[in-house]
Scaffold this motif. Structure first.
Motif, PDB file in Angstrom:
ATOM      1  N   SER A 132      19.025  11.361  13.188  1.00 49.07           N
ATOM      2  CA  SER A 132      18.369  10.392  14.071  1.00 49.07           C
ATOM      3  C   SER A 132      16.943  10.094  13.585  1.00 49.07           C
ATOM      4  O   SER A 132      16.191   9.427  14.251  1.00 49.07           O
ATOM      5  CB  SER A 132      18.334  10.963  15.493  1.00 49.07           C
ATOM      6  OG  SER A 132      17.529  12.129  15.510  1.00 49.07           O
ATOM      7  N   PHE A 133      16.574  10.660  12.468  1.00 49.05           N
ATOM      8  CA  PHE A 133      15.234  10.439  11.891  1.00 49.05           C
ATOM      9  C   PHE A 133      15.420   9.829  10.497  1.00 49.05           C
ATOM     10  O   PHE A 133      16.500   9.947   9.907  1.00 49.05           O
ATOM     11  CB  PHE A 133      14.475  11.775  11.807  1.00 49.05           C
ATOM     12  CG  PHE A 133      15.293  12.873  11.187  1.00 49.05           C
ATOM     13  CD1 PHE A 133      15.385  13.017   9.807  1.00 49.05           C
ATOM     14  CD2 PHE A 133      16.017  13.756  11.989  1.00 49.05           C
ATOM     15  CE1 PHE A 133      16.158  14.006   9.244  1.00 49.05           C
ATOM     16  CE2 PHE A 133      16.814  14.745  11.423  1.00 49.05           C
ATOM     17  CZ  PHE A 133      16.891  14.876  10.051  1.00 49.05           C
ATOM     18  N   PRO A 134      14.397   9.207   9.965  1.00 44.22           N
ATOM     19  CA  PRO A 134      14.552   8.584   8.638  1.00 44.22           C
ATOM     20  C   PRO A 134      14.636   9.630   7.515  1.00 44.22           C
ATOM     21  O   PRO A 134      13.842  10.571   7.495  1.00 44.22           O
ATOM     22  CB  PRO A 134      13.275   7.753   8.472  1.00 44.22           C
ATOM     23  CG  PRO A 134      12.629   7.710   9.802  1.00 44.22           C
ATOM     24  CD  PRO A 134      13.085   8.912  10.564  1.00 44.22           C
ATOM     25  N   VAL A 135      15.630   9.431   6.673  1.00 49.70           N
ATOM     26  CA  VAL A 135      15.775  10.297   5.486  1.00 49.70           C
ATOM     27  C   VAL A 135      15.530   9.413   4.258  1.00 49.70           C
ATOM     28  O   VAL A 135      16.239   8.427   4.054  1.00 49.70           O
ATOM     29  CB  VAL A 135      17.179  10.930   5.431  1.00 49.70           C
ATOM     30  CG1 VAL A 135      17.337  11.772   4.162  1.00 49.70           C
ATOM     31  CG2 VAL A 135      17.440  11.774   6.667  1.00 49.70           C
ATOM     32  N   ILE A 136      14.532   9.740   3.485  1.00 49.32           N
ATOM     33  CA  ILE A 136      14.189   8.907   2.322  1.00 49.32           C
ATOM     34  C   ILE A 136      14.501   9.702   1.059  1.00 49.32           C
ATOM     35  O   ILE A 136      13.951  10.792   0.853  1.00 49.32           O
ATOM     36  CB  ILE A 136      12.695   8.501   2.341  1.00 49.32           C
ATOM     37  CG1 ILE A 136      12.367   7.771   3.635  1.00 49.32           C
ATOM     38  CG2 ILE A 136      12.341   7.630   1.129  1.00 49.32           C
ATOM     39  CD1 ILE A 136      11.583   8.564   4.611  1.00 49.32           C
ATOM     40  N   TYR A 184       6.299   7.349  -3.919  1.00 51.20           N
ATOM     41  CA  TYR A 184       5.333   6.944  -2.881  1.00 51.20           C
ATOM     42  C   TYR A 184       5.679   5.552  -2.346  1.00 51.20           C
ATOM     43  O   TYR A 184       5.701   5.326  -1.134  1.00 51.20           O
ATOM     44  CB  TYR A 184       3.920   6.962  -3.485  1.00 51.20           C
ATOM     45  CG  TYR A 184       2.896   6.191  -2.702  1.00 51.20           C
ATOM     46  CD1 TYR A 184       2.293   6.735  -1.578  1.00 51.20           C
ATOM     47  CD2 TYR A 184       2.531   4.893  -3.088  1.00 51.20           C
ATOM     48  CE1 TYR A 184       1.354   6.008  -0.852  1.00 51.20           C
ATOM     49  CE2 TYR A 184       1.613   4.163  -2.384  1.00 51.20           C
ATOM     50  CZ  TYR A 184       1.022   4.715  -1.262  1.00 51.20           C
ATOM     51  OH  TYR A 184       0.101   3.989  -0.543  1.00 51.20           O
ATOM     52  N   GLN A 185       5.996   4.635  -3.266  1.00 53.84           N
ATOM     53  CA  GLN A 185       6.306   3.265  -2.842  1.00 53.84           C
ATOM     54  C   GLN A 185       7.535   3.231  -1.940  1.00 53.84           C
ATOM     55  O   GLN A 185       7.551   2.532  -0.928  1.00 53.84           O
ATOM     56  CB  GLN A 185       6.542   2.387  -4.079  1.00 53.84           C
ATOM     57  CG  GLN A 185       5.253   2.055  -4.813  1.00 53.84           C
ATOM     58  CD  GLN A 185       5.509   1.230  -6.064  1.00 53.84           C
ATOM     59  OE1 GLN A 185       6.511   1.429  -6.749  1.00 53.84           O
ATOM     60  NE2 GLN A 185       4.607   0.308  -6.370  1.00 53.84           N
ATOM     61  N   THR A 186       8.551   4.046  -2.296  1.00 60.27           N
ATOM     62  CA  THR A 186       9.773   4.085  -1.480  1.00 60.27           C
ATOM     63  C   THR A 186       9.484   4.659  -0.095  1.00 60.27           C
ATOM     64  O   THR A 186       9.967   4.156   0.929  1.00 60.27           O
ATOM     65  CB  THR A 186      10.854   4.940  -2.185  1.00 60.27           C
ATOM     66  OG1 THR A 186      10.834   4.641  -3.556  1.00 60.27           O
ATOM     67  CG2 THR A 186      12.233   4.701  -1.613  1.00 60.27           C
ATOM     68  N   ILE A 191       7.896   3.906   5.899  1.00 57.24           N
ATOM     69  CA  ILE A 191       6.896   4.174   6.947  1.00 57.24           C
ATOM     70  C   ILE A 191       6.348   2.857   7.503  1.00 57.24           C
ATOM     71  O   ILE A 191       6.117   2.720   8.709  1.00 57.24           O
ATOM     72  CB  ILE A 191       5.755   5.072   6.382  1.00 57.24           C
ATOM     73  CG1 ILE A 191       6.284   6.493   6.113  1.00 57.24           C
ATOM     74  CG2 ILE A 191       4.557   5.137   7.327  1.00 57.24           C
ATOM     75  CD1 ILE A 191       5.291   7.439   5.467  1.00 57.24           C
ATOM     76  N   ARG A 192       6.185   1.884   6.601  1.00 57.62           N
ATOM     77  CA  ARG A 192       5.603   0.604   7.048  1.00 57.62           C
ATOM     78  C   ARG A 192       6.518  -0.174   8.003  1.00 57.62           C
ATOM     79  O   ARG A 192       6.069  -1.086   8.692  1.00 57.62           O
ATOM     80  CB  ARG A 192       5.222  -0.250   5.839  1.00 57.62           C
ATOM     81  CG  ARG A 192       3.821   0.119   5.298  1.00 57.62           C
ATOM     82  CD  ARG A 192       3.663  -0.267   3.849  1.00 57.62           C
ATOM     83  NE  ARG A 192       3.778  -1.689   3.634  1.00 57.62           N
ATOM     84  CZ  ARG A 192       2.754  -2.554   3.629  1.00 57.62           C
ATOM     85  NH1 ARG A 192       1.519  -2.107   3.817  1.00 57.62           N
ATOM     86  NH2 ARG A 192       2.949  -3.841   3.441  1.00 57.62           N
ATOM     87  N   LYS A 193       7.784   0.215   8.024  1.00 56.79           N
ATOM     88  CA  LYS A 193       8.677  -0.410   9.016  1.00 56.79           C
ATOM     89  C   LYS A 193       8.258   0.011  10.424  1.00 56.79           C
ATOM     90  O   LYS A 193       8.374  -0.746  11.376  1.00 56.79           O
ATOM     91  CB  LYS A 193      10.133   0.017   8.760  1.00 56.79           C
ATOM     92  CG  LYS A 193      10.779  -0.717   7.616  1.00 56.79           C
ATOM     93  CD  LYS A 193      12.239  -0.317   7.500  1.00 56.79           C
ATOM     94  CE  LYS A 193      12.844  -0.988   6.271  1.00 56.79           C
ATOM     95  NZ  LYS A 193      14.154  -0.436   5.954  1.00 56.79           N
ATOM     96  N   GLY A 218       0.863  -1.662   9.874  1.00 59.76           N
ATOM     97  CA  GLY A 218      -0.536  -1.813   9.451  1.00 59.76           C
ATOM     98  C   GLY A 218      -0.980  -0.851   8.367  1.00 59.76           C
ATOM     99  O   GLY A 218      -2.105  -0.924   7.879  1.00 59.76           O
ATOM    100  N   VAL A 219      -0.098   0.026   7.979  1.00 57.22           N
ATOM    101  CA  VAL A 219      -0.505   1.057   7.008  1.00 57.22           C
ATOM    102  C   VAL A 219      -0.739   0.437   5.634  1.00 57.22           C
ATOM    103  O   VAL A 219       0.055  -0.381   5.168  1.00 57.22           O
ATOM    104  CB  VAL A 219       0.576   2.159   6.921  1.00 57.22           C
ATOM    105  CG1 VAL A 219       0.248   3.142   5.796  1.00 57.22           C
ATOM    106  CG2 VAL A 219       0.678   2.898   8.224  1.00 57.22           C
ATOM    107  N   HIS A 220      -1.847   0.821   5.042  1.00 58.64           N
ATOM    108  CA  HIS A 220      -2.232   0.276   3.737  1.00 58.64           C
ATOM    109  C   HIS A 220      -1.430   0.962   2.631  1.00 58.64           C
ATOM    110  O   HIS A 220      -1.307   2.182   2.603  1.00 58.64           O
ATOM    111  CB  HIS A 220      -3.737   0.537   3.530  1.00 58.64           C
ATOM    112  CG  HIS A 220      -4.210   0.300   2.131  1.00 58.64           C
ATOM    113  ND1 HIS A 220      -4.256  -0.945   1.574  1.00 58.64           N
ATOM    114  CD2 HIS A 220      -4.668   1.158   1.182  1.00 58.64           C
ATOM    115  CE1 HIS A 220      -4.721  -0.844   0.346  1.00 58.64           C
ATOM    116  NE2 HIS A 220      -4.973   0.422   0.083  1.00 58.64           N
ATOM    117  N   GLU A 221      -0.891   0.155   1.734  1.00 56.05           N
ATOM    118  CA  GLU A 221      -0.160   0.735   0.604  1.00 56.05           C
ATOM    119  C   GLU A 221      -0.969   0.504  -0.667  1.00 56.05           C
ATOM    120  O   GLU A 221      -1.331  -0.633  -0.974  1.00 56.05           O
ATOM    121  CB  GLU A 221       1.218   0.070   0.474  1.00 56.05           C
ATOM    122  CG  GLU A 221       2.087   0.745  -0.560  1.00 56.05           C
ATOM    123  CD  GLU A 221       3.453   0.081  -0.701  1.00 56.05           C
ATOM    124  OE1 GLU A 221       3.936  -0.540   0.262  1.00 56.05           O
ATOM    125  OE2 GLU A 221       4.020   0.174  -1.807  1.00 56.05           O
TER     126      GLU A 221
END
Lengths: 603, 465
Positions: A395-399, A431-433, A438-440, A444-447
Motif C-alpha cells: 500500500s506504499f510506493p515501492v521504487i 535519484y531521478q527515479t 516523490i514529486r507525484k 513542489g519538491v525541487h529536483e
C-alpha cells in the motif's frame, strides 16, 4: 662443461665470479649506479633531452616553429608551473656528433632557460646518470659552448636570457652519445679506489675458497655434476633476497608505507616483538620481491577466474563481484510475512503523518550479470520474486529503478568494476527515479539537475561512508597480487555540487548518522528521514539538495550493531523518528538486503 | 617462525646452513642449539622459558631415574606427570574448565592461556627420552646442551615428526654431513615446501570457502568437495611440513624417520594409521599401547587398549570434542577390523571395496576434524548424505573451485599415490631425467616463494593525498 679438475679452470671461474661480485658491490665503492650508468650512457641511450622554459607568468610558454625532423617536442603536464610552461625536446643521438637547429617563438615576456641534459632514468627510486655530450651551442648564431659538455638529467647545462613576447629564437647545438673517459669515474661516480681494491681482493679470496670447496665434491667425492650445479643454484637463490635490501619506505604499487626496521632494543628496553617486526620489515624490503609478486600475478592471470571466500575476479576484464551478489538465495516463500512486516512499519509512520517510500537499489549483478566470470546460475535480479510481490501488493510506493539503470548503463558505468557500490552517475539515475515518484505526492519538491554540479571523471572509486577515493572494496577483499593502479582501468563520472552542503557526521557505537541542512531558501520545506545501507552514500550527492532537512541513518556497518539488528528500525529509531517529525521516510536498501526487512518491527 | 615464511627461507635458513656447513664439527651442535632457540624465540621469547623449563625437568628427571635403583618408577612417574601437567595446563585447561562448568553448572573462570607453539611435539619427545632412560634403552644424557638440542632441534620442533630419543641419540654425538645428504635434504625441503604452498594452501582455500559457510548454504556435492579438499589439504600440509623437517635434518646430518607413506592408498583404517603420522602412532604404540599390555593379554583387553590409544590420539590433536570423537571414530574401525579381520582378505574386487571403505571412513573422520564444533560436524555430515534438503543459497561450482584450484586438485590426487616414486629412483642413473627433475625442483621452489612473496603484498585501499 667445466669439470673444475684443473687449477687453471678453477682460477678462471674464480676470476669470473670475482668480477660479477665486484659489479654487484659497486654501491660500496662508487655512487650513481656506476655500471648501469656507463652501459646506458655509452650504448643503450638513444636520446638527448633539451628543456626550454619561459619563466614569467602562468601563460608564459614557447612554441616550436615548425618541429625539425628527429626532434620530438612535448609540453608535459608535470612541466606546468605557476610561472609558466616548459617544453621538452628529445633529440635522437648516435656515437657521432649530430647537429640540430630549431626555431621557437616566445609567448609573453619572460626569462628563457635552455637546459641541455640527459634522459630521466631511475632504478627503484634512485636516479642515476645517463650522460649525453653536447657542444657548439648557439643562440641566434652566437656561439655559447666551445668545449664538450657532459650532462645528465640532474646536472644539466643551463643558459638563461631575457626575451620578449613574439621573439623568434634560433637554437642550434651538437650532441652525441657519451664517450667514456677514465676521469668520469671520479667526476660522476666518486670512485673510491681503496674500497674497490678491498672488494676485488676479498671477493677473489672468498671465491677461490668457495670454488675449491665445491670442486672437492666432484674431484674427491665423485658426486653428480648435475647435483653440484643444482645445489649451487639453490644456495644462490637462497642468498639473493638478502643481498640487496630495498630501503624505500614507500611501496608505491601497494599504496602504503613499508614496515620499518625496529631494533632489538628500543628506548633501552628489550623489544619482545622483534622477530615479528623483522619479518614484516624483511617481507617488504627483500630483493626480488616485486619480481616474485609479478611472477605470481602472471600465473594467476593464466586463470580466467579467481575466487575466494569474499569475491570473484575476472582476470581478463578486471571485473570483481562480491560473493553476496553472485549467489542465488533460495529462501522459502516468505512474501506475505515480508509485506506484513513492512506494512506494520508503514502503519506506524502513517499514524504519525509521515509518508513512506521503499527504495530498492538493484545489485551490481542485476545490471552486469554478463560480466560475472564463469558463473552460470546468477539470478537475473536478486530477490526478484519479493520485489515484484511488494510492487504489486504494497500500500506504499515501492521504487526499483532497474530499467532506468539498464538504460543508463548503455551510456556509462553505473556500478564500479572493483567495488559493489553504484557510481555517482548510477546514483544520479536512481535519484531521478526516486524523485519522479516523490514529486507525484509532493509536486513542489525541487529536483536537482546535472547543471547544478561540476562533473569530472576519475579512475578511482568513491562509494562509501568516508567519501575517500579508494581502489574499491571488492579489490581489497581479494588481496590480489596486482598493481591496483593498473587494475583501475575505467573512468567513472563524479558530481561535485556547485553549492556543497557539509553534513554533520556522527559515527559512534550504535549510531551512524549524517545530517544535512539545506541553506537554499528555494528548497522545499520538507524534512526527510532516510534510513538504509551503503548505496545511499552516493545518493547523498543529490538527495539532500531537494529538501530543507535530511537526516540519514546508516543501518549496516554500525559500531556494536549486528547486521540483523541494524534493520530493527522501529525499536531502535522510533524515538529519533518521532523527535525529528519528518514529512517523508525513505527506506533505501539494496535488493540483497530484502530478507532483513522481516526485522523492521522486531525488538 | 614458520618454514613457509620469507624470513625462514631467505634469511634464517641460508645463514644457518652455510655457517653450520662451514663450521668445525665440534661447534656444529652448539650452532644448531643456538639456531633452534633463536628459531623458537622468534615469534615471542616468552614461550622459550616454557621449553627451557621442560628441558631442565627432563634432564634432571632422567638423571635421577638413571642413578636411582629402587625409586626409578617414582622418578619416572613424577617426570611424566610434570610433563603432562604442563601440557594439560597450556593446551587443555580452558577445555576442561569449560566442560566442568557445563557438566556441574559451575561458574569457574576460564584461564586465558596461550598455547606455546609445538608444545605437544616437544613434550612427547621429552617423555620418550625419560621413558627410554627408565627402560634402560639409553643412558641419561649428562650434557644438558645435547639434551636441549634433542628437544629443541628446530627442523622438527613445531610440527614434527616426533623424534624418539633412541632413534637419534647416536646422531647427536656422531653424525656426518656430506654432499649427498645435503643434496637430498635440499630436494626434500623443496618438495615439502611445494606440497605446503602450492597444494595444501590452494586446496585449503577451497575447503575454507565451504567449511566457513552454514551447511544450509551448499548442497551435498559441494559438501563432498569440501571434505575431499580438506583431506588433501591436511595430507599435503602435514606431510609437506614433515618433508621440510626431514630435508633440513638431512642438511644437518640427521636422519629422521619417515612420517607419511601414502596414507590415502590404504585398504583399511589399520593400514591407514601405519602410513599416517607414523611418528605419532609409533610413539603411542611404544609408550602407551605396549605398556598397557598391547595384544598380549586378551582380545577384550586389546580392544580396550586400542580404545585408550585412539582416545589419547584424538585428545593429543586438540582440546575439543571434535578431536575426541574423531579419535574414537578411528579407534572404533580399527577394533572392528581386528574383530572381523576383513581387511586381510584379498582379491581385485575386495581390494576396490576396501579402498572405497577406507576413503569413506577417513573422509567422515576429517569432517569431524575440520569442523569448528560437533554440531557443525554433524550437520555437515547430514548434508553430505542429503539429509539437509532446504538450501538457502545456491553457489556456482566455480565459486568453490577455480581453474588453478582444479589443477591443484588433480595434481594432489595423483601425487597422493606412489606413481612418481620410481622416477626419483631412476633419476640417479639417467642424466637427462635427473637434470629435468633438478630443474623442475628449482621451478617449484621459485613458484612457491612467489606465492609466499605475494602473501606479503598488501595494497592499502585508500589513496594517500
Amino acid at each position: 662443461m667445466m669439470t673444475l679438475t684443473s687449477k687453471k679452470k678453477r682460477l678462471l671461474l674464480t676470476a669470473i665470479l670475482t668480477v660479477l661480485l665486484t659489479v654487484l658491490l659497486a654501491p660500496v665503492y662508487s655512487d650513481n649506479n656506476m655500471f648501469a650508468s656507463i652501459l646506458e650512457s655509452t650504448h643503450q641511450n638513444k636520446i638527448a633531452r633539451i628543456d626550454i622554459f619561459n619563466a614569467g607568468n602562468r601563460d608564459n610558454k614557447i612554441e616550436i616553429l615548425p618541429p625539425p625532423p628527429h626532434l620530438n617536442v612535448q609540453y608535459p603536464e608535470w612541466c606546468r608551473y605557476p610561472n609558466g610552461q616548459c617544453s621538452m625536446l628529445e633529440a635522437k643521438i648516435s656515437r657521432d656528433w649530430r647537429t640540430y637547429t630549431l626555431q621557437f617563438k616566445v609567448i609573453h615576456d619572460g626569462l628563457i632557460t635552455i637546459g641541455l641534459r640527459g634522459p630521466y632514468k631511475a632504478s627503484g627510486q634512485a636516479r642515476f646518470p645517463v650522460i649525453v655530450d653536447y657542444k657548439d651551442m648557439r643562440i641566434n648564431d652566437q656561439p655559447l659552448l666551445s668545449s664538450i659538455q657532459k650532462n645528465w638529467h640532474d646536472a644539466p647545462y643551463n643558459y638563461s636570457f631575457s626575451a620578449r613576447d613574439g621573439d623568434v629564437i634560433t637554437l642550434s647545438f651538437q650532441t652525441r652519445k657519451h664517450h667514456f673517459r677514465f676521469s668520469d669515474f671520479l667526476t660522476f661516480y666518486h670512485l673510491n679506489g681503496h674500497l674497490l681494491f678491498c672488494v676485488v681482493i676479498i671477493s677473489f679470496f672468498i671465491f677461490y675458497k668457495v670454488v675449491q670447496y665445491i670442486s672437492r665434491f666432484k674431484i674427491i667425492e665423485r658426486n653428480s655434476r648435475i647435483d653440484i650445479i643444482f645445489l649451487c643454484f639453490f644456495f644462490l637463490l637462497l642468498f639473493m633476497p638478502m643481498m640487496r635490501i630495498n630501503d624505500d619506505d614507500w611501496l608505491a604499487a601497494e599504496n602504503r608505507k613499508a614496515h620499518p626496521y625496529v631494533p632489538l632494543f628500543t628506548n633501552h628496553q628489550f623489544n619482545q616483538a622483534y622477530g615479528t617486526q623483522v619479518e614484516n620489515w624483511f617481507n617488504d624490503h627483500f630483493f626480488g620481491r616485486t619480481q616474485l609478486v609479478r611472477l605470481n600475478a602472471f600465473i594467476q592471470k593464466l586463470n580466467r577466474v579467481i575466487s575466494n571466500k569474499a569475491a570473484v575476479f575476472d582476470t581478463q576484464t578486471n571485473w570483481l563481484f562480491n560473493d553476496s551478489q553472485i549467489n542465488q538465495h533460495v529462501f522459502p516463500n516468505y512474501n506475505p510475512a515480508l509485506l506484513a512486516s513492512i506494512e506494520k512499519f508503514h502503519a506506524f509512520l502513517s499514524q504519525n503523518g509521515i509518508s513512506f517510500y521503499l527504495f530498492i537499489v538493484p545489485s551490481k549483478t542485476d545490471l552486469y550479470a554478463d560480466f560475472v566470470p564463469g558463473y552460470k546460475n546468477i539470478p537475473k535480479i536478486q530477490n526478484e520474486a519479493q520485489i515484484r510481490f511488494l510492487e504489486k501488493n504494497a500500500s506504499f510506493p515501492v521504487i526499483f529503478p532497474i530499467e532506468a539503470l539498464r538504460q543508463a548503463a548503455r551510456k556509462d558505468y553505473v556500478y564500479f568494476k572493483t567495488e559493489h557500490h553504484w557510481t555517482e552517475w548510477g546514483a544520479f539515475i536512481g535519484y531521478q527515479t526516486l524523485m519522479e515518484r516523490i514529486r507525484k505526492d509532493f509536486p513542489g519538491v525541487h529536483e536537482v539537475k546535472e547543471t547544478d554540479y561540476v562533473t569530472f571523471y576519475d579512475k578511482r572509486v568513491r562509494g562509501d561512508w568516508e567519501r575517500h577515493f579508494t581502489l574499491g572494496q571488492t579489490f581489497q577483499m581479494m588481496n590480489l597480487p596486482y598493481d591496483p593502479q593498473k587494475l583501475l582501468d575505467t573512468e567513472y563520472k563524479y558530481y561535485t555540487p556547485i553549492h556543497e552542503i557539509t553534513p554533520t557526521v556522527t559515527d559512534i557505537p550504535y549510531y551512524k548518522i549524517k545530517s544535512f541542512r539545506n541553506p537554499d531558501p528555494n528548497a522545499s520545506a520538507i524534512k526527510v528521514f532516510l534510513a538504509g545501507t551503503s548505496m545511499n552514500e552516493n545518493l547523498l550527492q543529490f538527495l539532500p539538495y531537494s529538501f530543507r532537512q535530511l537526516t540519514y541513518y546508516r543501518l549496516n556497518n554500525v559500531q556494536n550493531v549486528s547486521y540483523q539488528d541494524g534493520f530493527k528500525i522501529a525499536s531502535k529509531y522510533k524515538n529519533d523518528i518521532l523527535k525529528m517529525d519528518p514529512d517523508i521516510f525513505i527506506l533505501s536498501i539494496n535488493s540483497e538486503n530484502i530478507p532483513e526487512l522481516l526485522n523492521l518491527m522486531r525488538d | 617462525m614458520l618454514f613457509s615464511s620469507m624470513t625462514f627461507i631467505f634469511l634464517f635458513m641460508p645463514i644457518v646452513c652455510v655457517v653450520y656447513l662451514l663450521a668445525k664439527k665440534s661447534l656444529q651442535n652448539m650452532l644448531l642449539l643456538i639456531a633452534s632457540l633463536l628459531f623458537y624465540a622468534w615469534g615471542g621469547p616468552n614461550y622459550l622459558a616454557i621449553m627451557l623449563l621442560n628441558i631442565l625437568i627432563n634432564y634432571t628427571g632422567a638423571l635421577y631415574i638413571d642413578r636411582s635403583v629402587s625409586h626409578k618408577k617414582t622418578f619416572l612417574t613424577l617426570t611424566v606427570v610434570v610433563n603432562l601437567g604442563i601440557l594439560i595446563y597450556f593446551k587443555y585447561c580452558s577445555f576442561l574448565i569449560d566442560n566442568i562448568n557445563g557438566l556441574l553448572s559451575y561458574d569457574l573462570p576460564l584461564l586465558e592461556v596461550i598455547m606455546p607453539i609445538g608444545i605437544s611435539f616437544y613434550t612427547f619427545q621429552a617423555m620418550s627420552y625419560v621413558i627410554d632412560v627408565y627402560r634402560g634403552e639409553v643412558k641419561a644424557q649428562r650434557n644438558i646442551y645435547k639434551l636441549a638440542l634433542y628437544i629443541s632441534l628446530f627442523p622438527q620442533l613445531v610440527a614434527g615428526p616426533i623424534v624418539k630419543y633412541h632413534d637419534v641419540n647416536h646422531q647427536i654425538d656422531n653424525r656426518t654431513v656430506n654432499f649427498r645428504k645435503v643434496t637430498y635434504g635440499v630436494k626434500r625441503f623443496i618438495i615439502g615446501l611445494s606440497k605446503k604452498i602450492l597444494l595444501a594452501n590452494t586446496l585449503g582455500a577451497v575447503a575454507d570457502k565451504i567449511f566457513s559457510q552454514p551447511v544450509e548454504q551448499f548442497d551435498s556435492a559441494t559438501a563432498w568437495i569440501g571434505a575431499v579438499a580438506y583431506a588433501l589439504q591436511l595430507f599435503y600440509d602435514f606431510s609437506g611440513y614433515s618433508d621440510m623437517a626431514i630435508g633440513l635434518g638431512y642438511i644437518f646430518g640427521f636422519k629422521f624417520l619417515e612420517n607419511f607413506n601414502y596414507p590415502y592408498i590404504s585398504r583399511s583404517i589399520t593400514e591407514f594409521w601405519r602410513r599416517w603420522h607414523i611418528s605419532l602412532s609409533t610413539w603411542f604404540k611404544e609408550y602407551l599401547y605396549i605398556p598397557l599390555g598391547g595384544n598380549r593379554i586378551s582380545p577384550v583387553r586389546t580392544y580396550v587398549n586400542l580404545f585408550i590409544v585412539f582416545l589419547a590420539t584424538g585428545i593429543w590433536h586438540g582440546a575439543s570434542w571434535n578431536f575426541v570423537v574423531w579419535g574414537l571414530w578411528n579407534g572404533l574401525f580399527i577394533i572392528m577390523e581386528r574383530i572381523t579381520n576383513w581387511h586381510k582378505k584379498d582379491g581385485p574386487i575386495i581390494r576396490f571395496i576396501q579402498h572405497g571403505y577406507t576413503i569413506f571412513i577417513f573422509l567422515i573422520g576429517w569432517v569431524m576434524f575440520r569442523a569448528t564444533n560437533m554440531t557443525y560436524a554433524w550437520d555437515y555430515l547430514k548434508n553430505m548424505f542429503g539429509f539437509i534438503s532446504k538450501h538457502t543459497l545456491s553457489h556456482d561450482f566455480i565459486y568453490y573451485v577455480d581453474h588453478i584450484e582444479l589443477l591443484a586438485f588433480g595434481v594432489a590426487v595423483l601425487c597422493s599415490m606412489p606413481l612418481f616414486t620410481k622416477m626419483l629412483t631412476l633419476s640417479d642413473k639417467h642424466v637427462i631425467l635427473k637434470s629435468l627433475i633438478n630443474a623442475w625442483l628449482i621451478v617449484l621452489f621459485i613458484l612457491s616463494t612467489a606465492l609466499i612473496a605475494s602473501s606479503t603484498y598488501n595494497p592499502f585501499i585508500y589513496f594517500r593525498f
